[in-house]
Motif scaffolding. Structure first.
Motif, PDB file in Angstrom:
ATOM      1  N   ALA A  71       0.826  -1.207   0.000  1.00  0.00           N
ATOM      2  CA  ALA A  71       0.000   0.000   0.000  1.00  0.00           C
ATOM      3  C   ALA A  71       0.863   1.262   0.000  1.00  0.00           C
ATOM      4  CB  ALA A  71      -0.928  -0.006   1.210  1.00  0.00           C
ATOM      5  N   LEU A  72       1.951   1.240   0.756  1.00  0.00           N
ATOM      6  CA  LEU A  72       2.851   2.396   0.747  1.00  0.00           C
ATOM      7  C   LEU A  72       3.449   2.610  -0.640  1.00  0.00           C
ATOM      8  CD1 LEU A  72       4.821   2.129   4.128  1.00  0.00           C
ATOM      9  CD2 LEU A  72       2.936   3.665   3.559  1.00  0.00           C
ATOM     10  N   LEU A  73       3.877   1.520  -1.270  1.00  0.00           N
ATOM     11  CA  LEU A  73       4.444   1.637  -2.619  1.00  0.00           C
ATOM     12  C   LEU A  73       3.390   2.137  -3.607  1.00  0.00           C
ATOM     13  CD1 LEU A  73       6.631  -1.607  -2.808  1.00  0.00           C
ATOM     14  CD2 LEU A  73       7.429   0.757  -2.598  1.00  0.00           C
ATOM     15  N   ALA A  74       2.179   1.612  -3.492  1.00  0.00           N
ATOM     16  CA  ALA A  74       1.110   2.038  -4.398  1.00  0.00           C
ATOM     17  C   ALA A  74       0.723   3.492  -4.148  1.00  0.00           C
ATOM     18  CB  ALA A  74      -0.108   1.139  -4.218  1.00  0.00           C
ATOM     19  N   HIS A  75       0.901   3.947  -2.915  1.00  0.00           N
ATOM     20  CA  HIS A  75       0.592   5.341  -2.584  1.00  0.00           C
ATOM     21  C   HIS A  75       1.556   6.291  -3.293  1.00  0.00           C
ATOM     22  CE1 HIS A  75      -0.902   8.746  -0.407  1.00  0.00           C
ATOM     23  NE2 HIS A  75       0.210   8.910   0.303  1.00  0.00           N
ATOM     24  N   PHE A  76       2.803   5.870  -3.415  1.00  0.00           N
ATOM     25  CA  PHE A  76       3.807   6.688  -4.097  1.00  0.00           C
ATOM     26  C   PHE A  76       3.883   6.369  -5.590  1.00  0.00           C
ATOM     27  CE2 PHE A  76       5.426   6.811   0.313  1.00  0.00           C
ATOM     28  CZ  PHE A  76       5.561   8.181   0.466  1.00  0.00           C
ATOM     29  N   LYS A  77       3.689   5.101  -5.914  1.00  0.00           N
ATOM     30  CA  LYS A  77       3.749   4.652  -7.306  1.00  0.00           C
ATOM     31  C   LYS A  77       2.389   4.059  -7.671  1.00  0.00           C
ATOM     32  CE  LYS A  77       8.214   5.513  -7.403  1.00  0.00           C
ATOM     33  NZ  LYS A  77       8.807   6.598  -8.226  1.00  0.00           N
ATOM     34  N   GLY A  78       1.528   4.861  -8.247  1.00  0.00           N
ATOM     35  CA  GLY A  78       0.149   4.451  -8.497  1.00  0.00           C
ATOM     36  C   GLY A  78      -0.004   3.224  -9.365  1.00  0.00           C
ATOM     37  N   TRP A  79       0.973   2.928 -10.203  1.00  0.00           N
ATOM     38  CA  TRP A  79       0.860   1.802 -11.112  1.00  0.00           C
ATOM     39  C   TRP A  79       0.802   0.453 -10.394  1.00  0.00           C
ATOM     40  CZ3 TRP A  79       4.565  -1.897 -10.712  1.00  0.00           C
ATOM     41  CH2 TRP A  79       5.780  -1.525 -10.131  1.00  0.00           C
ATOM     42  N   LEU A  80       1.272   0.409  -9.130  1.00  0.00           N
ATOM     43  CA  LEU A  80       1.301  -0.856  -8.408  1.00  0.00           C
ATOM     44  C   LEU A  80      -0.081  -1.265  -7.900  1.00  0.00           C
ATOM     45  CD1 LEU A  80       3.087  -3.137  -7.253  1.00  0.00           C
ATOM     46  CD2 LEU A  80       3.380  -1.742  -5.196  1.00  0.00           C
ATOM     47  N   GLU A  81      -0.991  -0.330  -7.801  1.00  0.00           N
ATOM     48  CA  GLU A  81      -2.302  -0.641  -7.225  1.00  0.00           C
ATOM     49  C   GLU A  81      -3.051  -1.708  -8.020  1.00  0.00           C
ATOM     50  OE1 GLU A  81      -6.548   1.514  -6.073  1.00  0.00           O
ATOM     51  OE2 GLU A  81      -4.946   2.660  -7.039  1.00  0.00           O
ATOM     52  N   ALA A  82      -3.069  -1.575  -9.338  1.00  0.00           N
ATOM     53  CA  ALA A  82      -3.844  -2.511 -10.164  1.00  0.00           C
ATOM     54  C   ALA A  82      -3.322  -3.944 -10.084  1.00  0.00           C
ATOM     55  CB  ALA A  82      -3.880  -2.021 -11.606  1.00  0.00           C
ATOM     56  N   PRO A  83      -2.023  -4.195 -10.275  1.00  0.00           N
ATOM     57  CA  PRO A  83      -1.563  -5.598 -10.220  1.00  0.00           C
ATOM     58  C   PRO A  83      -1.686  -6.225  -8.842  1.00  0.00           C
ATOM     59  CG  PRO A  83       0.294  -4.097 -10.501  1.00  0.00           C
ATOM     60  CD  PRO A  83      -0.939  -3.294 -10.720  1.00  0.00           C
ATOM     61  N   PHE A  84      -1.299  -5.500  -7.796  1.00  0.00           N
ATOM     62  CA  PHE A  84      -1.382  -6.093  -6.456  1.00  0.00           C
ATOM     63  C   PHE A  84      -2.835  -6.231  -6.021  1.00  0.00           C
ATOM     64  CE2 PHE A  84      -1.262  -6.403  -1.873  1.00  0.00           C
ATOM     65  CZ  PHE A  84      -0.177  -7.225  -1.639  1.00  0.00           C
ATOM     66  N   GLY A  85      -3.628  -5.201  -6.301  1.00  0.00           N
ATOM     67  CA  GLY A  85      -5.043  -5.278  -5.941  1.00  0.00           C
ATOM     68  C   GLY A  85      -5.759  -6.388  -6.689  1.00  0.00           C
ATOM     69  N   GLY A  86      -5.434  -6.568  -7.967  1.00  0.00           N
ATOM     70  CA  GLY A  86      -6.060  -7.640  -8.739  1.00  0.00           C
ATOM     71  C   GLY A  86      -5.669  -9.017  -8.250  1.00  0.00           C
ATOM     72  N   LEU A  87      -4.376  -9.193  -7.945  1.00  0.00           N
ATOM     73  CA  LEU A  87      -3.914 -10.488  -7.453  1.00  0.00           C
ATOM     74  C   LEU A  87      -4.541 -10.828  -6.104  1.00  0.00           C
ATOM     75  CD1 LEU A  87      -2.067 -12.967  -7.563  1.00  0.00           C
ATOM     76  CD2 LEU A  87      -0.258 -11.561  -6.536  1.00  0.00           C
ATOM     77  N   SER A  88      -4.553  -9.872  -5.195  1.00  0.00           N
ATOM     78  CA  SER A  88      -5.115 -10.132  -3.864  1.00  0.00           C
ATOM     79  C   SER A  88      -6.617 -10.395  -3.948  1.00  0.00           C
ATOM     80  CB  SER A  88      -4.834  -8.955  -2.931  1.00  0.00           C
ATOM     81  OG  SER A  88      -5.423  -7.753  -3.411  1.00  0.00           O
ATOM     82  N   ALA A  89      -7.308  -9.699  -4.848  1.00  0.00           N
ATOM     83  CA  ALA A  89      -8.743  -9.930  -5.016  1.00  0.00           C
ATOM     84  C   ALA A  89      -9.007 -11.323  -5.583  1.00  0.00           C
ATOM     85  CB  ALA A  89      -9.341  -8.870  -5.930  1.00  0.00           C
ATOM     86  N   LYS A 128      -6.389  -2.631   0.676  1.00  0.00           N
ATOM     87  CA  LYS A 128      -7.354  -1.589   0.310  1.00  0.00           C
ATOM     88  C   LYS A 128      -7.624  -0.626   1.456  1.00  0.00           C
ATOM     89  CE  LYS A 128      -9.760  -3.903  -3.470  1.00  0.00           C
ATOM     90  NZ  LYS A 128     -11.065  -4.304  -4.045  1.00  0.00           N
ATOM     91  N   SER A 129      -7.715  -1.129   2.673  1.00  0.00           N
ATOM     92  CA  SER A 129      -7.994  -0.247   3.808  1.00  0.00           C
ATOM     93  C   SER A 129      -6.817   0.688   4.077  1.00  0.00           C
ATOM     94  CB  SER A 129      -8.314  -1.064   5.059  1.00  0.00           C
ATOM     95  OG  SER A 129      -7.200  -1.843   5.459  1.00  0.00           O
ATOM     96  N   THR A 130      -5.601   0.182   3.946  1.00  0.00           N
ATOM     97  CA  THR A 130      -4.419   1.026   4.159  1.00  0.00           C
ATOM     98  C   THR A 130      -4.289   2.074   3.067  1.00  0.00           C
ATOM     99  OG1 THR A 130      -3.258  -0.813   5.236  1.00  0.00           O
ATOM    100  CG2 THR A 130      -1.917   1.029   4.458  1.00  0.00           C
ATOM    101  N   LEU A 131      -4.440   1.661   1.825  1.00  0.00           N
ATOM    102  CA  LEU A 131      -4.318   2.608   0.711  1.00  0.00           C
ATOM    103  C   LEU A 131      -5.430   3.653   0.750  1.00  0.00           C
ATOM    104  CD1 LEU A 131      -2.708   3.329  -1.796  1.00  0.00           C
ATOM    105  CD2 LEU A 131      -4.168   1.781  -3.114  1.00  0.00           C
ATOM    106  N   SER A 132      -6.639   3.234   1.091  1.00  0.00           N
ATOM    107  CA  SER A 132      -7.750   4.177   1.185  1.00  0.00           C
ATOM    108  C   SER A 132      -7.504   5.195   2.292  1.00  0.00           C
ATOM    109  CB  SER A 132      -9.065   3.432   1.439  1.00  0.00           C
ATOM    110  OG  SER A 132      -9.393   2.600   0.357  1.00  0.00           O
ATOM    111  N   GLY A 133      -7.007   4.715   3.437  1.00  0.00           N
ATOM    112  CA  GLY A 133      -6.723   5.634   4.537  1.00  0.00           C
ATOM    113  C   GLY A 133      -5.691   6.675   4.162  1.00  0.00           C
ATOM    114  N   LEU A 134      -4.654   6.278   3.443  1.00  0.00           N
ATOM    115  CA  LEU A 134      -3.613   7.226   3.023  1.00  0.00           C
ATOM    116  C   LEU A 134      -4.144   8.226   2.005  1.00  0.00           C
ATOM    117  CD1 LEU A 134      -0.611   4.739   2.659  1.00  0.00           C
ATOM    118  CD2 LEU A 134      -0.917   6.469   4.437  1.00  0.00           C
ATOM    119  N   ARG A 135      -4.988   7.768   1.105  1.00  0.00           N
ATOM    120  CA  ARG A 135      -5.488   8.646   0.054  1.00  0.00           C
ATOM    121  C   ARG A 135      -6.607   9.571   0.511  1.00  0.00           C
ATOM    122  NH1 ARG A 135      -5.491   4.695  -5.320  1.00  0.00           N
ATOM    123  NH2 ARG A 135      -3.221   4.774  -5.651  1.00  0.00           N
ATOM    124  N   GLU A 136      -7.228   9.239   1.627  1.00  0.00           N
ATOM    125  CA  GLU A 136      -8.321  10.071   2.129  1.00  0.00           C
ATOM    126  C   GLU A 136      -7.840  11.250   2.954  1.00  0.00           C
ATOM    127  OE1 GLU A 136     -10.831   7.403   4.199  1.00  0.00           O
ATOM    128  OE2 GLU A 136     -11.659   6.477   2.369  1.00  0.00           O
TER     129      GLU A 136
END
Length: 245
Positions: A71-89, A128-136
């Motif tokens: 989540a920290l990496l995705a917060h700084f590097k937005g491109w990581l959200e889709a692959p990690f989020g898709g795999l975890s889902a 998702k909860s960590t990334l959402s908290g950082l982005r909010e």
């Protein structure tokens, strides 16, 4: 045919256990025999409870570290959200027993098999909860930090992470309770945790063992949830203050 049906069919004829000087409750197969429960607490239920806690803590701990880092990496590097989020889902959608069976050929019938599956189920919610908290965190708050001369890392540590604590802990609550439940299913793979006496109880007409183990699992989930809520109030007391309209 379900797994429970298969187990029941394969098991010998159920017999109410003989525990020496059994009380009337055990002899009559009462719904919950307190004397039998207390007599078997140290030999049956306490070890199973400790195993259940250990399996849960390892899974949630490892999953939190992985998801938090992602989540920290995705917060700084937005491109990581889709692959990690898709795999975890994707991993989250696989039924537990199916995932256990898929892992057994590679890791065997072992605790490692169970923990890999349990960790996989924690990733999506924690990420998702960590990334959402950082982005909010409001952009104005970040700009105030920048105006004070804080670096990007300082803003993360002093502003974003503290404000994201309620969201992170909300995900941790869901994940912990869900993991406690899933650990019961792991008894199909390893003879550990409260799932073990639950499965044994399902194969016997003696109800106390099943009821006691199930009640302990519920109590453990409630206790863990309450502990996380208490920690959240200590870390973010402002979150409990009602907002004025």
């Amino acid at each position: 045919m379900t797994a429970f049906t298969i187990l029941a069919a394969a098991a010998p004829d159920p017999v109410i256990p003989d525990f020496g000087q059994a009380g009337d409750c055990v002899s009559d197969n009462g719904f919950f025999c307190v004397d039998w429960f207390t007599a078997n607490w140290s030999s049956v239920f306490w070890p199973a409870l400790l195993e259940h806690v250990r399996l849960t803590v390892i899974a949630v701990g490892v999953g939190f570290v992985l998801a938090f880092a992602a989540a920290l990496l995705a917060h700084f590097k937005g491109w990581l959200e889709a692959p990690f989020g898709g795999l975890s889902a994707f991993l989250y959608t696989i039924p537990p027993l199916a995932l256990f069976e898929l892992l057994v050929p590679g890791t065997g019938v072992s605790i490692l098999t169970v923990e890999i599956a349990l960790v996989a189920y924690t990733l999506m919610v924690l990420f998702k909860s960590t990334l959402s908290g950082l982005r909010e965190v409001p952009a104005d708050v970040r700009r105030v930090g920048e105006g004070m001369g804080l670096t990007r890392t300082q803003i993360l540590l002093r502003i974003e992470l503290p404000l994201a604590v309620p969201s992170i802990l909300a995900g941790l609550r869901v994940t912990t309770v869900t993991t406690i439940s899933t650990v019961e299913i792991a008894a199909f793979i390893i003879d550990q945790g409260l799932g073990s006496p639950i499965l044994q109880g399902l194969q016997s007409p003696f109800t106390t063992q099943f009821v006691a183990a199930g009640a302990l699992a519920v109590a453990l989930a409630l206790a863990a949830d309450g502990l996380i809520v208490a920690v959240g109030r200590l870390l973010s007391p402002w979150a409990a203050i009602p907002r004025e309209n």
